[in-house]
Enzyme design. Structure first.
Site, mmCIF file in Angstrom:
data_model
loop_
_atom_site.group_PDB
_atom_site.id
_atom_site.type_symbol
_atom_site.label_atom_id
_atom_site.label_comp_id
_atom_site.label_asym_id
_atom_site.label_seq_id
_atom_site.Cartn_x
_atom_site.Cartn_y
_atom_site.Cartn_z
ATOM 1 N N LYS A 49 25.736 84.749 92.195
ATOM 2 C CA LYS A 49 24.378 85.003 93.240
ATOM 3 C C LYS A 49 23.447 86.150 92.855
ATOM 4 O O LYS A 49 22.405 86.181 92.981
ATOM 5 C CB LYS A 49 24.885 85.279 94.445
ATOM 6 C CG LYS A 49 25.725 84.294 95.412
ATOM 7 C CD LYS A 49 24.638 83.507 96.008
ATOM 8 C CE LYS A 49 25.346 82.318 96.775
ATOM 9 N NZ LYS A 49 24.446 81.240 97.382
ATOM 10 N N SER A 299 31.790 79.471 89.878
ATOM 11 C CA SER A 299 30.933 80.315 90.704
ATOM 12 C C SER A 299 31.240 81.895 91.018
ATOM 13 O O SER A 299 30.259 82.713 90.995
ATOM 14 C CB SER A 299 30.361 79.404 92.035
ATOM 15 O OG SER A 299 31.533 79.341 92.670
#
Lengths: 317, 317
Positions: A49, A299
């Protein structure tokens, strides 16, 4: 849109971590293929992110920068925006529900953002954001359905492919679709013949159903350990997914935990459940990977280990 | 003896993993220094021990290779010798106590070694080894007090320094002293001015006391979570430690777990307690590291996570 991923990479490459690519001889032997794990758990704030947040903030106008940014999130996006804002020199306000895990609130605050607490009912977050935007002129930074966020996220697969070269398959998890969309853009831009496979928890299969039915299906009461994948596709991510993703497959909760256990025990990587979903897809053998070169996107690695270490400390003599 | 570490590196470099060096911005900011973690948790079998095992087996005579090797260990050395023997093409026999963790017995057997079970009283292991050596002519491979094992272990710090260059300090854990001795040889060989600091659990401080008193003090009933560091120095490792190590410091059990928690939570690295002892030494601030460049040796990442994942699986809906 691939050129925008390349541009994002040039824009953020000196700020983000160039995360390592890891391999496992055990896994390669077991599947008779070559797997390359792109490890965004080693990214700043512990998840991919951060890439999208930096890419977005660097493209704000001077006026927008002066006014600051806002988002609502109790997860990795909150920490990513908080740290990116500190580095870029922009004020960030994060709206978090009153029941958000304390460890995440502390981490987000620690990076410098202002925290605004809101209710925990559906819609409460959006309701809290609106008046603040109106009053202060903050720019909203959406966690996934924003092209700058998507292009920033795509720099991870971009780095992976630039490092390892030809791949036959790339597996990525899908929740809101930001990571998947960016990964798909980078993959198809660099390797048009590679297959882009998304993996989703069966217990939160809204993207799978959206893909099959050709329209966005909302995520209702998703019940999965992969907390980062409980969100749903937006107009931007849906469009990219329909165009660039070859298939979406689903995995069970047990398959997710088994993949996570392999990554912790055998690869010594702390990966969060959402980050293990891509390996779970590989291990589910829905695709024949014999002799293939496979990219596996991790991720992030943000999982609350407080209980584990409290137990360990209590056991000390 | 540094040239022997260099020779070991050339001998084993195509078989062992060139393990990554990791950094933490959070830690560097907190201590105002630059720390470089050499991550042997990413080595084959999950610990540095594989380096020494390969280096030793490759130096056996053809006759010794034909007869095979033996050792007694319930830990990382057992797995290291088992895998190294398979790769080099030598028979390995591992004597393990009847109370060894099942997960370690399974792993060791999985790499191909023959397991011989012995009693769990002190001396039982040695007693089981002797007749087997006599009968079959096996060569004994000691877990730490063997120059080939030490020189092989030293290739980790050798790689680290070749990669990151100048360091002011190198911190390494000490148990049997194989990893420490090898690290010290490589460090002083490449960087004569760097300080070599060993770190030991206070609850198993035999090396600390041996170093201070100038003679080997036996390790009696060590009670530390760092299970890899319960052993004691031998004649070879003691000699190298006295000559090349600048200081040995000790850390508490809580300091070890805190360091481990930092590595798991912030760095996303699965490190075993023994492997976190070096960071615990850095964090204990017994040395002023302000503005310094510091190497931190992580010895391994083999920790039993069965309970953690069983609990997680039971919690699935």
């Amino acid at each position: 849109m691939f050129d925008k991923v390349e541009a994002a990479y040039e824009r953020i490459k000196d700020i983000v971590n160039h995360t390592p690519v890891m391999t496992s001889t055990t896994l390669n032997d077991q599947l008779n293929c070559e797997c390359f794990f792109k490890c965004e758990n080693f990214q700043k704030i512990g998840a991919f992110k951060f890439r999208g947040a930096v890419n977005t903030l660097l493209q704000l106008t001077e006026e927008e920068k002066e006014r600051g940014v806002i988002t609502h999130s109790s997860g990795n996006h909150a920490q990513a925006l908080s740290l990116a804002a500190k580095i870029v020199g922009v004020k960030a306000v994060i709206v978090m529900p009153e029941n958000a895990p304390k460890v995440k609130v502390t981490a987000t605050k620690g990076y410098g953002a202002e925290i605004v607490v809101c209710g925990s009912k559906p819609g409460d977050r959006e309701e809290a954001v609106k008046p603040l935007m109106k009053k202060h002129g903050y720019t909203l930074v959406h966690p996934s359905d924003d092209l700058r966020i998507i292009q920033g996220a795509g720099t991870s697969a971009y780095e992976l492919i630039k490092e390892v070269g030809e791949l036959d398959y790339v597996f990525a998890p899908v929740g809101g679709g930001g990571f998947l969309s960016g990964t798909a853009l980078a993959t198809k831009g660099l390797l048009p013949n590679a297959k882009m496979i998304a993996v989703e928890p069966k217990n939160a299969d809204d993207a799978y159903r959206s893909f099959k039915e050709g329209k966005i299906i909302p995520s209702i009461n998703p019940n999965t350990i992969a907390d980062g994948l409980r969100t749903q596709l937006g107009p931007n991510t849906f469009k990219i997914v329909m165009e660039y993703v070859d298939d979406i497959i689903t995995v069970t909760e047990e398959e997710i935990v088994n993949a996570m256990q392999f990554q912790w025990e055998r690869m010594k990587l702390v990966v969060e459940p959402s980050g293990s979903v891509s390996l779970a897809g590989v291990l589910s053998k829905q695709y024949d990977l014999d002799g293939k070169r496979v990219g596996i996107m991790i991720s992030g690695g943000n999982i609350d280990l407080t209980d584990f270490f409290t137990t360990l400390k209590n056991s000390l003599s």
